[in-house]
Design a protein around this motif. Structure first.
Motif, short mmCIF file in Angstrom:
data_model
loop_
_atom_site.label_atom_id
_atom_site.label_comp_id
_atom_site.label_asym_id
_atom_site.label_seq_id
_atom_site.Cartn_x
_atom_site.Cartn_y
_atom_site.Cartn_z
N ILE A 152 -51.43 1.40 -8.48
CA ILE A 152 -51.23 1.78 -7.08
C ILE A 152 -49.85 1.34 -6.61
O ILE A 152 -49.17 2.09 -5.89
CB ILE A 152 -52.34 1.19 -6.18
N ARG A 153 -49.42 0.15 -7.02
CA ARG A 153 -48.06 -0.31 -6.65
C ARG A 153 -47.01 0.64 -7.23
O ARG A 153 -46.06 1.02 -6.55
CB ARG A 153 -47.82 -1.74 -7.15
N ILE A 154 -47.21 1.01 -8.49
CA ILE A 154 -46.29 1.96 -9.13
C ILE A 154 -46.36 3.30 -8.39
O ILE A 154 -45.34 3.94 -8.14
CB ILE A 154 -46.66 2.15 -10.62
N GLY A 155 -47.59 3.70 -8.05
CA GLY A 155 -47.78 4.96 -7.33
C GLY A 155 -47.11 4.97 -5.98
O GLY A 155 -46.56 5.99 -5.56
N VAL A 156 -47.16 3.83 -5.28
CA VAL A 156 -46.51 3.73 -3.98
C VAL A 156 -45.01 3.98 -4.12
O VAL A 156 -44.40 4.77 -3.38
CB VAL A 156 -46.75 2.35 -3.33
N GLY A 157 -44.40 3.31 -5.11
CA GLY A 157 -42.96 3.47 -5.33
C GLY A 157 -42.59 4.90 -5.67
O GLY A 157 -41.65 5.46 -5.08
N SER A 158 -43.33 5.52 -6.60
CA SER A 158 -43.00 6.89 -7.01
C SER A 158 -43.27 7.88 -5.89
O SER A 158 -42.49 8.83 -5.69
CB SER A 158 -43.81 7.28 -8.26
N THR A 159 -44.34 7.66 -5.13
CA THR A 159 -44.66 8.58 -4.03
C THR A 159 -43.62 8.50 -2.92
O THR A 159 -43.22 9.52 -2.35
CB THR A 159 -46.06 8.27 -3.45
N VAL A 160 -43.15 7.29 -2.63
CA VAL A 160 -42.10 7.12 -1.62
C VAL A 160 -40.83 7.85 -2.05
O VAL A 160 -40.18 8.54 -1.26
CB VAL A 160 -41.81 5.63 -1.36
N LEU A 161 -40.47 7.72 -3.34
CA LEU A 161 -39.29 8.41 -3.86
C LEU A 161 -39.46 9.93 -3.71
O LEU A 161 -38.54 10.64 -3.28
CB LEU A 161 -39.06 8.05 -5.33
N MET A 162 -40.65 10.42 -4.09
CA MET A 162 -40.91 11.85 -4.02
C MET A 162 -40.89 12.35 -2.57
O MET A 162 -40.39 13.44 -2.28
CB MET A 162 -42.25 12.18 -4.67
N LEU A 163 -41.43 11.54 -1.66
CA LEU A 163 -41.45 11.93 -0.26
C LEU A 163 -40.04 11.93 0.34
O LEU A 163 -39.74 12.74 1.23
CB LEU A 163 -42.37 11.01 0.54
N MET A 164 -39.19 11.04 -0.16
CA MET A 164 -37.79 11.04 0.30
C MET A 164 -37.09 12.33 -0.13
O MET A 164 -36.36 12.94 0.66
CB MET A 164 -37.06 9.82 -0.27
N VAL A 165 -37.34 12.74 -1.38
CA VAL A 165 -36.78 14.00 -1.86
C VAL A 165 -37.35 15.16 -1.04
O VAL A 165 -36.64 16.09 -0.65
CB VAL A 165 -37.09 14.20 -3.36
N THR A 166 -38.67 15.09 -0.77
CA THR A 166 -39.33 16.13 0.03
C THR A 166 -38.69 16.25 1.41
O THR A 166 -38.42 17.35 1.89
CB THR A 166 -40.83 15.80 0.19
N ALA A 167 -38.45 15.10 2.04
CA ALA A 167 -37.84 15.10 3.38
C ALA A 167 -36.44 15.71 3.35
O ALA A 167 -36.07 16.46 4.25
CB ALA A 167 -37.79 13.67 3.92
N MET A 168 -35.67 15.40 2.30
CA MET A 168 -34.32 15.96 2.18
C MET A 168 -34.37 17.48 2.07
O MET A 168 -33.60 18.19 2.72
CB MET A 168 -33.62 15.35 0.96
N PHE A 169 -35.28 17.98 1.24
CA PHE A 169 -35.41 19.42 1.07
C PHE A 169 -35.90 20.07 2.37
O PHE A 169 -35.47 21.16 2.74
CB PHE A 169 -36.37 19.74 -0.07
N ALA A 170 -36.84 19.40 3.07
CA ALA A 170 -37.37 19.95 4.31
C ALA A 170 -36.28 20.10 5.36
O ALA A 170 -36.19 21.13 6.04
CB ALA A 170 -38.49 19.04 4.84
N VAL A 171 -35.44 19.09 5.47
CA VAL A 171 -34.33 19.15 6.43
C VAL A 171 -33.35 20.25 6.04
O VAL A 171 -32.90 21.04 6.89
CB VAL A 171 -33.60 17.79 6.51
N GLY A 172 -33.04 20.33 4.74
CA GLY A 172 -32.10 21.34 4.26
C GLY A 172 -32.62 22.75 4.46
O GLY A 172 -31.90 23.64 4.95
N ILE A 173 -33.89 22.97 4.12
CA ILE A 173 -34.49 24.30 4.27
C ILE A 173 -34.61 24.65 5.76
O ILE A 173 -34.41 25.80 6.16
CB ILE A 173 -35.86 24.36 3.57
N GLY A 174 -34.94 23.64 6.57
CA GLY A 174 -35.02 23.89 8.01
C GLY A 174 -33.68 24.28 8.59
O GLY A 174 -33.60 25.08 9.53
#
Length: 343
Positions: free
Chosen positions: A257-279
């Motif tokens: 779960i700790r590993i999952g938290v780290g990887s999910t946060v990284l993925m969500l950061m990438v997601t947010a960047m793409f969301a802002v760019g696409i928007g």
């Protein structure tokens, strides 16, 4: 007895979560309570045999979110759908080093743990390619668990969206005509076999969803699956997700779960960047793009979209494309990289 005990614990979790008006109460509540039960080594077992029909029910429900007027907006989605290929590539570039250096996974396991595809698909392909099936399953399960928690709670606390209204999940079974119930049921009977023949990704979900979307787009019915049935499906699926950690030592669960938290946060950061760019490129709402790109499961993130009153067709379509892309391209690219079990 273990399955019955798990379902009882899950029901209590769903009831309390619903009472607290949490987002997705009948999924998050059972998921949380069963995860806690697994941590304490309680005798719980997921109702695996009940999961397939529940997934098909959710598929029908997601398909019911499609409407004839949505066809006028398909062209608006072309940019965001096209950008999914780049998104998956960037996620892989970010996640692979993380799982290698931070988590200490072997190369094959790190590769398939970092791919934002379906849990079952990545488990099967990863195992065939020589990865650690158990680690891949636990990593993807924790990613889904964390994403389903973080995103709706973020929308509620930060964006101030009210998710106490459950009406978007359907109406009572007594208010759905028998004719419409029969039509919705036929989507399960017809959709899954066709998806199996066509070898579509996430067949049990996508097949009924496509069949349901077709009849709703055609205007044959506008009915949704009854609320009681949808809540039951969420209860079963939430129980299965939480019980995936059964038999795993508590220390290992917490580590994953700790590993999952780290990887999910990284993925969500990438997601947010793409969301802002696409928007910025299009007129799409970045928050909507976050839901469409978020690294959660197709069923789970589509349910989050329903809870938030978002465009389910937009969100579900993007997740289907993402999963299809990962399932088709990721194994081929893996072979080209020459990654092996040990470097």
């Amino acid at each position: 007895m273990q399955v019955a005990f798990a379902l009882s614990i899950a029901a209590a979790g769903g009831f309390l979560a619903n009472l607290a008006t949490l987002p997705l109460p009948w999924m998050l509540g059972p998921m949380t309570f069963c995860l806690i039960a697994a941590l304490f080594n309680l005798p719980v077992k997921g109702p695996i045999r009940l999961r397939p029909p529940m997934i098909m029910i959710l598929g029908v429900m997601l398909g019911s979110g499609f409407r004839p007027e949505m066809m006028d907006h398909v062209a608006e989605w072309s940019v965001s759908i096209a950008m999914l290929a780049l998104y998956v590539g960037v996620i892989g570039l970010v996640a692979y080093p993380y799982f290698r250096k931070v988590a200490g996974y072997d190369p094959v396991t790190a590769y398939f743990s970092g791919m934002p595809g379906g849990l079952n698909e990545m488990m099967i392909v990863g195992a065939v390619m020589g990865g650690d099936e158990k680690k891949i399953v636990l990593t993807h399960a924790s990613r889904i668990l964390i994403a389903v928690f973080i995103i709706p709670i973020w929308f509620r606390l930060v964006e101030g969206l009210d998710m106490s209204d459950r009406s978007q999940f359907g109406v009572s079974i007594v208010d759905v005509p028998l004719k419409d119930l029969a039509i919705l049921g036929s989507c399960m009977v017809v959709g899954y076999p066709i998806a199996k023949i066509l070898n579509l990704p996430a067949k049990m979900l996508v097949g009924p969803m496509v069949a349901s979307a077709a009849i709703h787009l055609a205007g044959i019915t506008s009915a949704q699956p009854p609320l009681e049935i949808v809540n039951t499906a969420q209860w079963i699926i939430g129980t299965v997700i939480g019980c995936r950690f059964v038999g795993v030592p508590p220390k290992e669960i917490l580590r994953v779960i700790r590993i999952g938290v780290g990887s999910t946060v990284l993925m969500l950061m990438v997601t947010a960047m793409f969301a802002v760019g696409i928007g910025w490129i299009t007129d799409l709402d970045p928050l909507m793009v976050v839901l469409a790109y978020a690294p959660g499961g197709l069923a789970e993130m589509s349910l989050v979209a329903l809870a938030l009153g978002a465009d389910v067709a937009f969100v579900a379509t993007h997740h289907v494309v993402r999963i299809a892309y990962v399932v088709i391209v990721a194994p081929q690219f893996f072979k080209l990289t020459g990654i092996k079990k040990q470097e």
